[in-house]
Structure formats: C-alpha cells, structure tokens
Write a protein that holds these residues in place. Sequence first.
Motif, PDB file in Angstrom:
ATOM      1  N   ARG A 146      22.471  -6.440  23.760  1.00  0.00           N
ATOM      2  CA  ARG A 146      21.779  -5.148  23.883  1.00  0.00           C
ATOM      3  C   ARG A 146      21.371  -4.597  22.514  1.00  0.00           C
ATOM      4  NH1 ARG A 146      25.641  -4.828  27.903  1.00  0.00           N
ATOM      5  NH2 ARG A 146      26.999  -3.391  26.781  1.00  0.00           N
ATOM      6  N   TRP A 147      22.172  -4.856  21.466  1.00  0.00           N
ATOM      7  CA  TRP A 147      21.760  -4.455  20.111  1.00  0.00           C
ATOM      8  C   TRP A 147      20.491  -5.204  19.711  1.00  0.00           C
ATOM      9  CZ3 TRP A 147      27.171  -5.021  17.420  1.00  0.00           C
ATOM     10  CH2 TRP A 147      27.948  -3.883  17.669  1.00  0.00           C
ATOM     11  N   GLU A 148      20.504  -6.512  19.978  1.00  0.00           N
ATOM     12  CA  GLU A 148      19.365  -7.346  19.576  1.00  0.00           C
ATOM     13  C   GLU A 148      18.106  -7.043  20.385  1.00  0.00           C
ATOM     14  OE1 GLU A 148      20.372 -11.499  19.474  1.00  0.00           O
ATOM     15  OE2 GLU A 148      21.755 -11.228  17.804  1.00  0.00           O
ATOM     16  N   SER A 149      18.256  -6.576  21.604  1.00  0.00           N
ATOM     17  CA  SER A 149      17.083  -6.247  22.422  1.00  0.00           C
ATOM     18  C   SER A 149      16.594  -4.831  22.160  1.00  0.00           C
ATOM     19  CB  SER A 149      17.407  -6.412  23.904  1.00  0.00           C
ATOM     20  OG  SER A 149      18.302  -5.386  24.322  1.00  0.00           O
ATOM     21  N   GLY A 150      17.418  -4.041  21.468  1.00  0.00           N
ATOM     22  CA  GLY A 150      17.057  -2.659  21.200  1.00  0.00           C
ATOM     23  C   GLY A 150      17.473  -1.712  22.305  1.00  0.00           C
ATOM     24  N   GLU A 151      18.177  -2.244  23.315  1.00  0.00           N
ATOM     25  CA  GLU A 151      18.620  -1.421  24.439  1.00  0.00           C
ATOM     26  C   GLU A 151      19.647  -0.379  23.990  1.00  0.00           C
ATOM     27  OE1 GLU A 151      20.966  -2.175  28.624  1.00  0.00           O
ATOM     28  OE2 GLU A 151      19.706  -3.779  27.854  1.00  0.00           O
ATOM     29  N   ILE A 152      20.490  -0.757  23.018  1.00  0.00           N
ATOM     30  CA  ILE A 152      21.451   0.181  22.426  1.00  0.00           C
ATOM     31  C   ILE A 152      20.956   0.475  21.020  1.00  0.00           C
ATOM     32  CG2 ILE A 152      23.799   0.557  21.608  1.00  0.00           C
ATOM     33  CD1 ILE A 152      24.801  -1.373  23.693  1.00  0.00           C
ATOM     34  N   SER A 153      20.628   1.734  20.765  1.00  0.00           N
ATOM     35  CA  SER A 153      20.135   2.082  19.441  1.00  0.00           C
ATOM     36  C   SER A 153      21.138   2.903  18.644  1.00  0.00           C
ATOM     37  CB  SER A 153      18.807   2.837  19.536  1.00  0.00           C
ATOM     38  OG  SER A 153      18.989   3.995  20.325  1.00  0.00           O
ATOM     39  N   ASN A 154      22.069   3.556  19.317  1.00  0.00           N
ATOM     40  CA  ASN A 154      23.097   4.343  18.634  1.00  0.00           C
ATOM     41  C   ASN A 154      24.379   3.533  18.551  1.00  0.00           C
ATOM     42  OD1 ASN A 154      21.430   6.547  18.341  1.00  0.00           O
ATOM     43  ND2 ASN A 154      22.023   7.417  20.310  1.00  0.00           N
ATOM     44  N   MET A 155      24.669   3.042  17.362  1.00  0.00           N
ATOM     45  CA  MET A 155      25.866   2.238  17.173  1.00  0.00           C
ATOM     46  C   MET A 155      26.962   3.101  16.564  1.00  0.00           C
ATOM     47  SD  MET A 155      23.953  -1.069  15.518  1.00  0.00           S
ATOM     48  CE  MET A 155      25.431  -1.981  15.218  1.00  0.00           C
ATOM     49  N   ARG A 156      28.193   2.830  16.920  1.00  0.00           N
ATOM     50  CA  ARG A 156      29.332   3.532  16.318  1.00  0.00           C
ATOM     51  C   ARG A 156      29.457   3.110  14.866  1.00  0.00           C
ATOM     52  NH1 ARG A 156      34.180   4.093  20.607  1.00  0.00           N
ATOM     53  NH2 ARG A 156      32.884   4.853  22.318  1.00  0.00           N
ATOM     54  N   ARG A 157      29.927   4.039  14.043  1.00  0.00           N
ATOM     55  CA  ARG A 157      30.090   3.729  12.612  1.00  0.00           C
ATOM     56  C   ARG A 157      31.017   2.543  12.398  1.00  0.00           C
ATOM     57  NH1 ARG A 157      31.642   9.398  11.392  1.00  0.00           N
ATOM     58  NH2 ARG A 157      30.015  10.291  12.636  1.00  0.00           N
ATOM     59  N   SER A 158      32.097   2.495  13.155  1.00  0.00           N
ATOM     60  CA  SER A 158      33.039   1.390  12.982  1.00  0.00           C
ATOM     61  C   SER A 158      32.379   0.060  13.336  1.00  0.00           C
ATOM     62  CB  SER A 158      34.291   1.609  13.832  1.00  0.00           C
ATOM     63  OG  SER A 158      33.942   1.745  15.202  1.00  0.00           O
ATOM     64  N   ALA A 159      31.494   0.054  14.339  1.00  0.00           N
ATOM     65  CA  ALA A 159      30.788  -1.171  14.716  1.00  0.00           C
ATOM     66  C   ALA A 159      29.792  -1.570  13.625  1.00  0.00           C
ATOM     67  CB  ALA A 159      30.062  -0.988  16.048  1.00  0.00           C
ATOM     68  N   ILE A 160      29.141  -0.586  13.024  1.00  0.00           N
ATOM     69  CA  ILE A 160      28.190  -0.876  11.947  1.00  0.00           C
ATOM     70  C   ILE A 160      28.918  -1.539  10.784  1.00  0.00           C
ATOM     71  CG2 ILE A 160      26.642   0.146  10.228  1.00  0.00           C
ATOM     72  CD1 ILE A 160      26.101   2.383  12.346  1.00  0.00           C
ATOM     73  N   VAL A 161      30.072  -1.002  10.434  1.00  0.00           N
ATOM     74  CA  VAL A 161      30.853  -1.558   9.319  1.00  0.00           C
ATOM     75  C   VAL A 161      31.265  -2.994   9.620  1.00  0.00           C
ATOM     76  CG1 VAL A 161      33.023  -1.371   8.030  1.00  0.00           C
ATOM     77  CG2 VAL A 161      31.674   0.682   8.496  1.00  0.00           C
ATOM     78  N   LYS A 162      31.807  -3.237  10.815  1.00  0.00           N
ATOM     79  CA  LYS A 162      32.263  -4.582  11.186  1.00  0.00           C
ATOM     80  C   LYS A 162      31.088  -5.550  11.289  1.00  0.00           C
ATOM     81  CE  LYS A 162      36.399  -3.040  13.592  1.00  0.00           C
ATOM     82  NZ  LYS A 162      37.032  -2.870  14.894  1.00  0.00           N
ATOM     83  N   LEU A 163      29.976  -5.094  11.831  1.00  0.00           N
ATOM     84  CA  LEU A 163      28.784  -5.930  11.952  1.00  0.00           C
ATOM     85  C   LEU A 163      28.242  -6.287  10.571  1.00  0.00           C
ATOM     86  CD1 LEU A 163      26.771  -7.283  13.888  1.00  0.00           C
ATOM     87  CD2 LEU A 163      25.478  -5.141  13.884  1.00  0.00           C
ATOM     88  N   ALA A 164      28.219  -5.310   9.681  1.00  0.00           N
ATOM     89  CA  ALA A 164      27.743  -5.552   8.314  1.00  0.00           C
ATOM     90  C   ALA A 164      28.613  -6.601   7.620  1.00  0.00           C
ATOM     91  CB  ALA A 164      27.724  -4.256   7.516  1.00  0.00           C
ATOM     92  N   GLU A 165      29.934  -6.488   7.797  1.00  0.00           N
ATOM     93  CA  GLU A 165      30.848  -7.469   7.201  1.00  0.00           C
ATOM     94  C   GLU A 165      30.624  -8.855   7.801  1.00  0.00           C
ATOM     95  OE1 GLU A 165      34.761  -5.878   7.816  1.00  0.00           O
ATOM     96  OE2 GLU A 165      34.490  -4.326   6.303  1.00  0.00           O
TER      97      GLU A 165
END
Length: 148
Positions: A35-54
Amino acid sequence: MESVKNVIKNRRCELGLTMKELAIRVGVSEGTISRWESGEISNMRRSAIVKLAEALNLSPSKIMGWTENNPADTLPPLTQKDNKNIEKIVASMRERLVNEEGLMFDGKPASPEAIQSILDAMTVGMGIAKQRNKAKYTPKKYRDKNKE
C-alpha cells in the motif's frame, strides 16, 4: 521531486529486496509495504519512516520525498556503529522518560505514544546531527573512503 511511493519501490528493487523481506525489516505487514508503494497509504507513522529509512539505507527526508534542495541527501551515510550508538542513547532516554513522573503534556502525564514520538524524533535528529558532524569534521582525505 520523486514521489514517496516511487522512492520506496525503486530503492527496494535496487537492493534486491522482496516486499516480504522489507516488511520483516521494518516490522510491518507485506500488505502495508504494498500500500505504501501503490500510494494507497500516504500518512506514515514516524517510527515506520525511521525503520523504513534504516532498512533502505536512505534518509527519512528522502523517504518522505523532501529531496529538493535538501542538504541531508549529500551527507555521509551512518555506519552500523553509528546506528548502535544512537540506539543506546535512545534506549537510555526511553528508560529515563518512562521512569520520570513529572513528564506532562497539557497537564496530563505523557502517554506511551507521546514518549515514543519524542524518541522517534530524537532518533531522526541524532542521525542527522551525526551525519552533519561527519561531513564537517571528517578530513577531506578520508571522506571518499567513508562512502564505500
């Protein structure tokens, strides 16, 4: 400026990761990655952004698509040792925040979610500060070696 969904998918493919592998690294479901890759979810949690970035070895600002004129993209990457040092500091701070009785928001004791938000922001901030310090204080003759 590249869209968030394209940043995630392109970087995942560059690293040769499946959606399932990335989901495990980030601690979310494979469906969430989809859903992130399709753009279906556009509001990500900060903790998810940090983990995804890592997991994708990108800056959180790149994950969010904030790349125009962003000096963070030119900063040296963090090493595993850097990340472990940040984790130790955040773990210590978590312990202090959880045991602190006087931490209040709007006159109410801080919730676990508020404490986690503070810690997530600290993690991102310390990572950027460490990258800026590396860029500023690493002698030029060693800078190219750090990019490997």
